[in-house]
Write an enzyme that holds these catalytic residues in place. Structure first.
Site: not given
Ligand code: HEM
Ligand SMILES: *[C@@H]1O[C@H](CO)[C@@H](O)[C@H](O)[C@H]1NC(C)=O
Ligand SMILES: *[C@@H]1O[C@H](CO)[C@@H](O)[C@H](O)[C@H]1NC(C)=O
Ligand SMILES: *[C@@H]1O[C@H](CO)[C@@H](O)[C@H](O)[C@H]1NC(C)=O
Ligand SMILES: *[C@@H]1O[C@H](CO)[C@@H](O)[C@H](O)[C@H]1NC(C)=O
Ligand SMILES: *[C@@H]1O[C@H](CO)[C@@H](O)[C@H](O)[C@H]1NC(C)=O
Ligand SMILES: *[C@@H]1O[C@H](CO)[C@@H](O)[C@H](O)[C@H]1NC(C)=O
Ligand SMILES: *[C@@H]1O[C@H](CO)[C@@H](O)[C@H](O)[C@H]1NC(C)=O
Length: 359
Positions: A80-81, A84, A86, A108, A179, A209, A255, A258
């Site tokens: 996320h950092d 958005v 950079g 967030n 997205p 993920h 997932d 695992s």
């Protein structure tokens, strides 16, 4: 006499062994094949804070011993950092009373609050050792790397030297750059292409993920009112038990094979129509990415290699280096003492207002 010799022998053995181990460690650490942005360096803290990475790693090992789930939270925080504004630690900044920030944007809402506390705790430990020379943005990048490593994924070297941004992103900017999970492959590819990511990068990064959890609200549109036909029936029925209504506050794992291990099982899930989000599952439906998903599902080394490459690429998105930005003394707030010396003149008035009111 004999014992001294033995001691000397033993200590040289230890020395040889440790040299061997450290060389071996270096060799097994992937560095990827990405070009490095000017201002970042593989050896950035070697002289000014040589223990930075080991302090972070040792601390995180303890944190994850208590709760390995925090690894997923930290990996997502770095994503996320970077996406958005950079990789400038902007995601860590608290908003101001003048308007909502990145932290207040809907995505967030599902960032783990503990992840913010862990980053600030790491900053405190690192700064206690070296002073204010290591940025919150670098600490976030290192924590993400260590999260992958401690979850069973690849270890890799990171180019460091990021500086912390002065402004938080607006709510709109955040929404425009992250997205949503409802995007199909066409939309995801288009969205990430604006940041120069290839289809291989997109499939590899989505492999993040392989660990972590999601709230029901992120995928119940695939269950109600109509069940998404690309979803395995048994998988869908089990999700409906966990998420009996669209507004359920429950969570489930990303997932199913695992959930806490960083491996290639996420891609095996997709091949079995057990991807949680449309953005995941459609990677196997779309002919442009299907082959990449399959290749990662059958070859974990290939996935690890591509993941490392794409992470190093992501970790360099619009970084601030050199004298840009600052090194925050508190990851959630901008430094207040030197703002007028370093506030770039290129900032819009609206952004200025948003940040000045913080001081
Ligand atoms: C490609 C576009 C992506 C979309 C649409 C997306 C979407 C999401 C959503 C909706 C969640 C669940 C939030 C919740 O409901 O709690 C999530 C979780 C997560 N994402 Fe992504 N993501 C994307 C890319 C990435 C990337 C690039 C990474 C890292 C390399 C990543 C790592 C994670 C992790 C580790 C979690 C679990 C977080 C936790 O357990 O706290 N995602 N993602
Ligand atoms: C977003 O995250 C921050 C981070 O700590 C939190 O303080 C804030 O309340 C969150 N925003 C909303 C709207 O919940
Ligand atoms: C944010 O986006 C919405 C719709 O996309 C628009 O109406 C609004 O003016 C934007 N706000 C700002 C501050 O740019
Ligand atoms: C992807 O979604 C968009 C928007 O809903 C839609 O217009 C487009 O046709 C979809 N693409 C594919 C290949 O399904
Ligand atoms: C949460 O999930 C459990 C099953 O995992 C389910 O029995 C329960 O009804 C769910 N609660 C809510 C509020 O959705
Ligand atoms: C969720 O939605 C149901 C039905 O629409 C409603 O009865 C319930 O009060 C809602 N629960 C919450 C927590 O919003
Ligand atoms: C798997 O990928 C690795 C890394 O690219 C490669 O060296 C190896 O030959 C591949 N293995 C197979 C069985 O294709
Ligand atoms: C960092 O800033 C936050 C938000 O202003 C504040 O609550 C916290 O006490 C600060 N931490 C330190 C160590 O000053």
């Amino acid at each position: 006499m004999a014992s001294t010799t033995l001691y000397t022998l033993a200590s040289s053995l230890v020395l040889i062994l440790s040299i061997f181990v450290s060389i071996h460690f270096q060799v097994t650490k992937a560095q990827g094949t990405q070009p490095i942005v000017k201002g970042l360096s593989w050896t950035f803290y070697d002289s000014i804070c040589p223990n930075a990475e080991s302090i972070i790693r040792r601390r995180l090992q303890n944190v994850f011993r208590q709760d390995i789930g925090q690894a997923a939270g930290l990996l997502r925080l770095h994503f996320h950092d970077c996406f958005v504004q950079g990789c400038d630690g902007s995601v860590l900044l608290d908003g101001s009373t003048s308007g909502p920030s990145e932290k207040d944007a809907p995505p967030n809402l599902t960032l783990r609050q503990q992840a913010f506390r862990i980053i600030e705790d790491l900053r405190r430990r690192v700064h206690r050792d070296c002073g204010r020379v290591v940025s919150c943005a670098d600490i976030t990048a290192i924590a993400a790397r260590d999260s992958v490593f401690f979850s069973g994924g690849p270890d890799y070297d990171l180019p460091l030297g990021r500086r912390d941004g002065l402004t938080f992103a607006t709510l709109n900017e955040t929404l425009a750059n992250l997205p949503p999970p409802s995007f199909n492959t066409s939309l995801i590819l288009a969205s990430l292409a604006t940041k120069n990511f290839t289809p291989t990068d997109v499939v590899a990064l989505s492999g993040g993920h392989t660990i972590g959890i999601s709230h029901c609200t992120s995928f119940t549109e695939r269950l109600y009112p109509n069940q998404d036909s690309s979803m395995d029936k048994t998988f869908a029925n089990n999700l409906k038990i966990t998420c009996p209504t669209t507004n359920s506050t429950n969570t489930t794992v990303l997932d199913i094979r695992s959930p806490n291990k960083f491996d290639n099982k996420y891609y095996v899930d997709l091949m079995n129509r057990q991807g949680l989000f449309t953005s995941d599952q459609d990677l196997y439906t779309d002919r442009r990415t299907r082959g990449i998903v399959t290749s990662f599902a059958i070859n974990e080394s290939l996935f690890f290699q591509e993941f490392v490459n794409s992470m190093i690429k992501m970790g360099q998105l619009n970084v601030l280096t050199g004298t840009q930005g600052q090194i925050r003394a508190n990851c959630s707030v901008r430094n207040s003492n030197n703002y007028n010396l370093i506030l770039p003149s290129s900032l819009g008035d609206q952004e200025k207002q948003g940040t000045w009111s913080e001081i």
